[in-house]
Design an enzyme around this catalytic site. Structure first.
Site, PDB file in Angstrom:
ATOM      1  N   GLU A   1       4.036  10.984  10.403  1.00 27.51           N
ATOM      2  CA  GLU A   1       4.586  10.952  12.072  1.00 27.51           C
ATOM      3  C   GLU A   1       4.664   9.416  12.221  1.00 27.51           C
ATOM      4  O   GLU A   1       5.799   9.041  12.416  1.00 27.51           O
ATOM      5  CB  GLU A   1       3.766  11.449  12.836  1.00 27.51           C
ATOM      6  CG  GLU A   1       3.811  12.977  12.893  1.00 27.51           C
ATOM      7  CD  GLU A   1       2.757  13.468  11.679  1.00 27.51           C
ATOM      8  OE1 GLU A   1       1.864  12.987  11.207  1.00 27.51           O
ATOM      9  OE2 GLU A   1       2.821  14.819  11.357  1.00 27.51           O
TER      10      GLU A   1
ATOM     11  N   GLY B   1      -0.763  31.598 -10.397  1.00 25.17           N
ATOM     12  CA  GLY B   1      -1.121  32.917  -9.700  1.00 25.17           C
ATOM     13  C   GLY B   1      -2.850  32.755  -9.360  1.00 25.17           C
ATOM     14  O   GLY B   1      -2.953  31.646  -8.782  1.00 25.17           O
TER      15      GLY B   1
ATOM     16  N   GLU C   1       0.953  -0.988   0.003  1.00 22.45           N
ATOM     17  CA  GLU C   1       0.170   0.070   0.145  1.00 22.45           C
ATOM     18  C   GLU C   1       0.822   1.185  -0.110  1.00 22.45           C
ATOM     19  O   GLU C   1       0.354   2.156  -0.807  1.00 22.45           O
ATOM     20  CB  GLU C   1      -0.863   0.109   1.232  1.00 22.45           C
ATOM     21  CG  GLU C   1      -1.908   1.163   1.155  1.00 22.45           C
ATOM     22  CD  GLU C   1      -2.685   1.356   2.474  1.00 22.45           C
ATOM     23  OE1 GLU C   1      -2.710   0.349   3.469  1.00 22.45           O
ATOM     24  OE2 GLU C   1      -3.625   2.258   2.544  1.00 22.45           O
ATOM     25  N   ARG C   2       1.914   1.148   0.895  1.00 24.42           N
ATOM     26  CA  ARG C   2       2.751   2.313   0.784  1.00 24.42           C
ATOM     27  C   ARG C   2       3.671   2.428  -0.476  1.00 24.42           C
ATOM     28  O   ARG C   2       3.979   3.665  -0.722  1.00 24.42           O
ATOM     29  CB  ARG C   2       3.672   2.462   2.223  1.00 24.42           C
ATOM     30  CG  ARG C   2       2.829   2.460   3.275  1.00 24.42           C
ATOM     31  CD  ARG C   2       3.617   2.249   4.689  1.00 24.42           C
ATOM     32  NE  ARG C   2       2.600   2.504   5.681  1.00 24.42           N
ATOM     33  CZ  ARG C   2       2.461   2.035   6.999  1.00 24.42           C
ATOM     34  NH1 ARG C   2       3.582   1.390   7.298  1.00 24.42           N
ATOM     35  NH2 ARG C   2       1.668   2.280   7.919  1.00 24.42           N
TER      36      ARG C   2
ATOM     37  N   ARG D   1       1.904  31.785 -20.266  1.00 24.05           N
ATOM     38  CA  ARG D   1       1.589  33.103 -19.454  1.00 24.05           C
ATOM     39  C   ARG D   1       2.348  34.353 -19.709  1.00 24.05           C
ATOM     40  O   ARG D   1       3.479  33.933 -19.662  1.00 24.05           O
ATOM     41  CB  ARG D   1       1.243  32.714 -18.244  1.00 24.05           C
ATOM     42  CG  ARG D   1       0.997  33.694 -17.110  1.00 24.05           C
ATOM     43  CD  ARG D   1      -0.647  34.224 -17.390  1.00 24.05           C
ATOM     44  NE  ARG D   1      -1.107  35.148 -16.433  1.00 24.05           N
ATOM     45  CZ  ARG D   1      -2.173  35.727 -16.480  1.00 24.05           C
ATOM     46  NH1 ARG D   1      -2.944  35.577 -17.614  1.00 24.05           N
ATOM     47  NH2 ARG D   1      -2.474  36.640 -15.503  1.00 24.05           N
TER      48      ARG D   1
ATOM     49  N   GLY E   1      -2.949   5.770   4.905  1.00 24.41           N
ATOM     50  CA  GLY E   1      -2.108   4.465   4.767  1.00 24.41           C
ATOM     51  C   GLY E   1      -0.843   4.898   5.714  1.00 24.41           C
ATOM     52  O   GLY E   1       0.146   4.210   5.030  1.00 24.41           O
TER      53      GLY E   1
END
Ligand SMILES: Cc1cc2nc3c(=O)[nH]c(=O)nc-3n(C[C@H](O)[C@H](O)[C@H](O)COP(=O)(O)OP(=O)(O)OC[C@H]3O[C@@H](n4cnc5c(N)ncnc54)[C@H](O)[C@@H]3O)c2cc1C
Length: 416
Positions: free
Chosen positions: A391, A363, A266-267, A292, A387
């Site tokens: 920490e 922006g 999963e990780r 832009r 998941g």
């Protein structure tokens, strides 16, 4: 460039702005993999991308898309031909995660992933033949789909603290308790749920059950959330739910072991998806800053933005190669608890930083729902929470490198 204009970049890096770095990378993909990527991408462009905005607004994915995924064999990549799968190597699944990350809907990717990557992985690994025929076979076809319910209102990180109970009575278990934040928690056909079968034990008292949605006593409520808006994240309540003995998944009191065992894959999947999302954000942004103008020139000519892009592209490249190297080891059956934790920690943090910075380069348009970055940024935030939070991952890594704790495949027998 409106949100509907998002185009995929070419798998080989053509026209994507970072083709140089990509053509110089060590690729684990064969020609067959590249062809699969192209066909999966074409499928997503036809069946998924045109509908994403609608699904994001409605807050759920229609059932038909599961059927279409099933018909194309995408749910069966990891599973045996005996059950309708294709027994493909791990790189097909890597491609699936990468390409789903680029449709720009974390909710869509999560809804598909919670089914084939959480629910089905458990049924395939721990299910008996009858359970596989009953749940895995139709699920690979996309005719039914599931969710994985571990987290509870009183704690997600601390899996041992689960309060939901499963007590034996006559020929069934009676399940009582509450789950929360469950992806596909409202609409899925069945729930793989963790519950305490030994009320006195901590991790050694957990078991997994397959609970049919229609079983009396099962109710669910949809939750409103910051991102992942296309997925139906829900709270689930079990009120004296009678679950037959045959719906116990694997062995009694081994649920904690089963959950921990699948955390590595999963990780890794969250790491590879985060890395792909970050790359997609950069690709879109490079296109934007080359169009832009401000102060009489393309904003892509401002050195501060160029350097930011260069820095992020370098980090993504490094991250991606690290994750691929782990998949290579994973393919060779290495148990990579520390490394998968490191990969998810870094990739999800990187994705947060990249989507934040890319939004900045758009922006005011970056803040608008009509443009892609707003959704990318808020969807990315979940990466550091689901998941295993950042920490918790740091705790695992610290225990490994400071306390020299070795992580071995949990010994099934010692858990009983
Ligand atoms: C959109 C979404 C989808 C989800 N889908 C699913 C799903 O399908 N199935 C499922 O079972 N769960 C799912 N989850 C739940 C998710 O896995 C949990 O939210 C996550 O594990 C954290 O648990 P918690 O929310 O209870 O936070 P807590 O465990 O209460 O943590 C709160 C904070 O304390 C910190 N903390 C906790 N313990 C420690 C420690 N020992 N050291 C340092 N810091 C610590 C955490 O890092 C966090 O910052 C989903 C969550 C979300 C938001």
């Amino acid at each position: 460039m409106l949100i509907d204009d998002i185009q995929y970049e070419n798998a080989e890096g053509k026209n994507d702005g970072i083709s140089l770095s990509r053509s110089s990378e060590i690729s684990p993909f064969s020609e067959e993999h590249v062809l699969f990527r192209q066909s999966f991408r074409a499928f997503l462009e036809k069946e998924v991308i045109p509908n994403i905005n609608k699904w994001e607004k409605e807050g759920e994915i229609p059932f038909e898309i599961y059927i279409k995924f099933g018909e194309m064999g995408y749910f069966g990549l990891d599973f045996s031909e005996k059950y309708g799968g294709s027994d493909s190597d791990i790189w097909y699944t890597v491609i699936l995660h990468e390409e789903m990350a680029k449709v720009n809907s974390g909710g869509f990717a999560a809804a598909m992933g919670a089914h084939f990557f959480l629910a089905l992985i458990h049924i395939n690994a721990e299910g008996n033949e009858e359970q596989k025929q009953k749940y895995l076979v139709p699920s690979i076809k996309g005719k039914t789909y599931g969710c994985m319910a571990v987290t509870e209102p009183f704690g997600g990180s601390d899996v041992k603290a689960i309060r939901t109970t499963a007590v034996k009575k006559n020929n069934h278990y009676v399940i009582n308790g509450n789950k929360t934040f469950i992806t596909n928690g409202v609409n899925s056909d069945y729930i793989i749920a963790a519950a305490k079968t030994d009320l006195k034990a901590d991790s050694k008292g957990l078991s997994l059950f397959i609970i049919d949605r229609k079983t009396p006593g099962v109710t669910a409520t949809k939750l409103d959330k910051l991102g992942w808006r296309a997925s139906d994240t829900g709270e689930i309540a079990f009120d004296n739910v009678k679950v037959p003995f045959e719906n116990l998944l694997g062995e009694e009191n081994k649920g904690f072991y089963y959950i921990m065992e699948h955390f590595v894959s999963e990780r890794l999947s969250m790491a590879v998806a985060s890395s792909a999302t970050a790359q997609h954000a950069i690709d879109i942004t490079i296109k934007y800053i080359n169009e832009r103008e401000a102060f009489g020139q393309k904003i892509g000519k401002f050195q501060v933005l160029r350097h930011r892009i260069a820095q992020m592209a370098s980090e993504i490249q490094l991250n991606k190669q690290f994750v691929y190297s782990l998949y290579k080891r994973f393919e060779n059956s290495e148990y990579l608890v520390k490394e998968a934790s490191m990969a998810k920690l870094l990739a999800t943090q990187l994705c947060d930083r990249v989507t934040f910075q890319c939004l900045q380069m758009f922006g005011g348009y970056g803040y608008m729902e009509d443009y892609p970055l707003a959704r990318m940024w808020r969807d990315s935030r979940l990466g550091q929470i689901g998941g295993g939070t950042s920490e918790i991952l740091c705790e695992i890594i610290a225990k490994s490198i400071i306390d020299k704790k070795g992580y071995k495949v949990p010994d099934n027998n010692k858990i009983s």
